[in-house]
Write a protein that holds these residues in place. Structure first.
Motif, PDB file in Angstrom:
ATOM      1  N   ALA A  35      43.491-116.766 -29.114  1.00  0.00           N
ATOM      2  CA  ALA A  35      44.136-115.519 -28.760  1.00  0.00           C
ATOM      3  C   ALA A  35      44.429-115.277 -27.499  1.00  0.00           C
ATOM      4  O   ALA A  35      43.788-116.235 -26.792  1.00  0.00           O
ATOM      5  N   TRP A  36      45.445-114.610 -26.942  1.00  0.00           N
ATOM      6  CA  TRP A  36      45.894-114.308 -25.675  1.00  0.00           C
ATOM      7  C   TRP A  36      45.308-112.703 -25.454  1.00  0.00           C
ATOM      8  O   TRP A  36      45.636-111.887 -26.027  1.00  0.00           O
ATOM      9  N   PHE A  37      44.454-112.445 -24.178  1.00  0.00           N
ATOM     10  CA  PHE A  37      44.385-111.349 -23.784  1.00  0.00           C
ATOM     11  C   PHE A  37      44.888-111.140 -22.498  1.00  0.00           C
ATOM     12  O   PHE A  37      45.412-112.068 -21.719  1.00  0.00           O
ATOM     13  N   ARG A  38      45.064-109.944 -21.899  1.00  0.00           N
ATOM     14  CA  ARG A  38      45.588-109.662 -20.369  1.00  0.00           C
ATOM     15  C   ARG A  38      44.851-108.606 -19.841  1.00  0.00           C
ATOM     16  O   ARG A  38      44.361-107.669 -20.479  1.00  0.00           O
ATOM     17  N   VAL A  41      46.820-109.291 -26.485  1.00  0.00           N
ATOM     18  CA  VAL A  41      48.104-109.604 -26.761  1.00  0.00           C
ATOM     19  C   VAL A  41      48.414-109.969 -27.852  1.00  0.00           C
ATOM     20  O   VAL A  41      49.471-109.849 -28.594  1.00  0.00           O
ATOM     21  N   SER A  42      47.831-111.364 -28.375  1.00  0.00           N
ATOM     22  CA  SER A  42      48.244-111.983 -29.510  1.00  0.00           C
ATOM     23  C   SER A  42      47.240-112.871 -30.197  1.00  0.00           C
ATOM     24  O   SER A  42      46.208-113.253 -29.431  1.00  0.00           O
ATOM     25  N   TYR A  43      47.373-113.250 -31.471  1.00  0.00           N
ATOM     26  CA  TYR A  43      46.423-113.975 -32.091  1.00  0.00           C
ATOM     27  C   TYR A  43      47.081-114.836 -32.964  1.00  0.00           C
ATOM     28  O   TYR A  43      48.099-114.979 -33.606  1.00  0.00           O
ATOM     29  N   ILE A  44      46.230-116.304 -33.068  1.00  0.00           N
ATOM     30  CA  ILE A  44      46.744-116.817 -34.126  1.00  0.00           C
ATOM     31  C   ILE A  44      45.706-117.778 -34.926  1.00  0.00           C
ATOM     32  O   ILE A  44      44.867-118.215 -34.129  1.00  0.00           O
ATOM     33  N   TYR A 100      46.570-113.452 -17.472  1.00  0.00           N
ATOM     34  CA  TYR A 100      46.633-113.611 -18.955  1.00  0.00           C
ATOM     35  C   TYR A 100      45.582-114.640 -19.369  1.00  0.00           C
ATOM     36  O   TYR A 100      45.598-115.836 -18.522  1.00  0.00           O
ATOM     37  N   TYR A 101      44.743-114.434 -20.299  1.00  0.00           N
ATOM     38  CA  TYR A 101      43.473-115.189 -20.623  1.00  0.00           C
ATOM     39  C   TYR A 101      43.781-115.725 -22.088  1.00  0.00           C
ATOM     40  O   TYR A 101      44.290-115.181 -22.948  1.00  0.00           O
ATOM     41  N   CYS A 102      43.181-116.995 -22.225  1.00  0.00           N
ATOM     42  CA  CYS A 102      43.235-117.727 -23.482  1.00  0.00           C
ATOM     43  C   CYS A 102      41.712-117.639 -23.879  1.00  0.00           C
ATOM     44  O   CYS A 102      40.934-117.898 -23.453  1.00  0.00           O
ATOM     45  N   ASP A 103      41.527-117.103 -25.297  1.00  0.00           N
ATOM     46  CA  ASP A 103      40.363-117.152 -25.584  1.00  0.00           C
ATOM     47  C   ASP A 103      40.384-117.831 -27.008  1.00  0.00           C
ATOM     48  O   ASP A 103      41.162-118.289 -27.715  1.00  0.00           O
ATOM     49  N   PRO A 125      41.292-109.233 -35.244  1.00  0.00           N
ATOM     50  CA  PRO A 125      41.503-110.307 -34.107  1.00  0.00           C
ATOM     51  C   PRO A 125      41.792-109.794 -32.643  1.00  0.00           C
ATOM     52  O   PRO A 125      41.735-110.477 -31.826  1.00  0.00           O
ATOM     53  N   ALA A 126      41.863-108.237 -32.617  1.00  0.00           N
ATOM     54  CA  ALA A 126      42.146-107.848 -31.262  1.00  0.00           C
ATOM     55  C   ALA A 126      40.788-107.448 -30.301  1.00  0.00           C
ATOM     56  O   ALA A 126      41.108-107.025 -29.351  1.00  0.00           O
ATOM     57  N   LEU A 127      39.627-107.673 -30.962  1.00  0.00           N
ATOM     58  CA  LEU A 127      38.540-107.308 -30.409  1.00  0.00           C
ATOM     59  C   LEU A 127      37.836-108.738 -29.502  1.00  0.00           C
ATOM     60  O   LEU A 127      37.688-109.715 -29.974  1.00  0.00           O
ATOM     61  N   SER A 128      37.606-108.508 -27.950  1.00  0.00           N
ATOM     62  CA  SER A 128      37.259-109.385 -27.359  1.00  0.00           C
ATOM     63  C   SER A 128      36.102-110.279 -27.788  1.00  0.00           C
ATOM     64  O   SER A 128      35.543-111.359 -27.767  1.00  0.00           O
ATOM     65  N   ARG A 129      35.038-109.290 -28.491  1.00  0.00           N
ATOM     66  CA  ARG A 129      33.609-110.116 -29.002  1.00  0.00           C
ATOM     67  C   ARG A 129      34.060-111.037 -30.164  1.00  0.00           C
ATOM     68  O   ARG A 129      32.896-111.398 -30.439  1.00  0.00           O
ATOM     69  N   GLY A 130      34.992-110.967 -30.664  1.00  0.00           N
ATOM     70  CA  GLY A 130      35.318-111.950 -31.469  1.00  0.00           C
ATOM     71  C   GLY A 130      35.458-113.407 -31.164  1.00  0.00           C
ATOM     72  O   GLY A 130      35.816-114.212 -32.183  1.00  0.00           O
TER      73      GLY A 130
END
Length: 126
Positions: free
Chosen positions: A35-38, A48-51, A94-97, A107-112
């Motif tokens: 995922a990408w977060f910002r 931001v987005s998930y795959i 922008y961060y890659c997780d 998919p939108a929660l950082s804790r995942g």
């Protein structure tokens, strides 16, 4: 342990485009959902987005649909974020997780996610 290194950020004028990359270490990359977060200055981190592991399932923050596209190349251990029609509100780090799971719900929660990189800054000028 997974290491993630983001790149591709920089300064761009409003209306322009950037392509972010996230290179991951480890042979198990193909098994990870990504995922990408910002995080903008003074604001909380946002999705931001998930795959998913195969690239067959993607998701986007509602306001970004149609402008941002996430993709991945499992052979290259890399996930990408194509960003078009950028505006000043897209200015952020922008961060890659990465997750140890193949699919993350929701998919939108950082804790995942279990790993994240140092981030790449994006600045959009008006």
């Amino acid at each position: 342990q997974v290491q993630l290194v983001e790149s591709g950020g920089g300064l761009v004028q409003a209306g322009g485009s950037l392509r972010l990359s996230c290179a991951a270490s480890g042979r198990a990359f193909r098994n990870y959902a990504m995922a990408w977060f910002r995080q903008a200055p003074g604001k909380e981190r946002e999705f931001v987005s998930y795959i998913n592991w195969s690239g067959g399932n993607t998701d986007y923050a509602g306001s970004l649909k149609g402008r941002f596209t996430i993709s991945r190349d499992n052979a290259e251990n890399t996930v990408y974020l194509q960003m078009n029609s950028l505006n000043t509100e897209d200015t952020a780090v922008y961060y890659c997780d990465a997750s140890n799971l193949a699919n993350v719900r929701p998919p939108a929660l950082s804790r995942g996610y279990d790993y994240w990189g140092q981030g790449t800054p994006v600045t959009v000028s008006s």
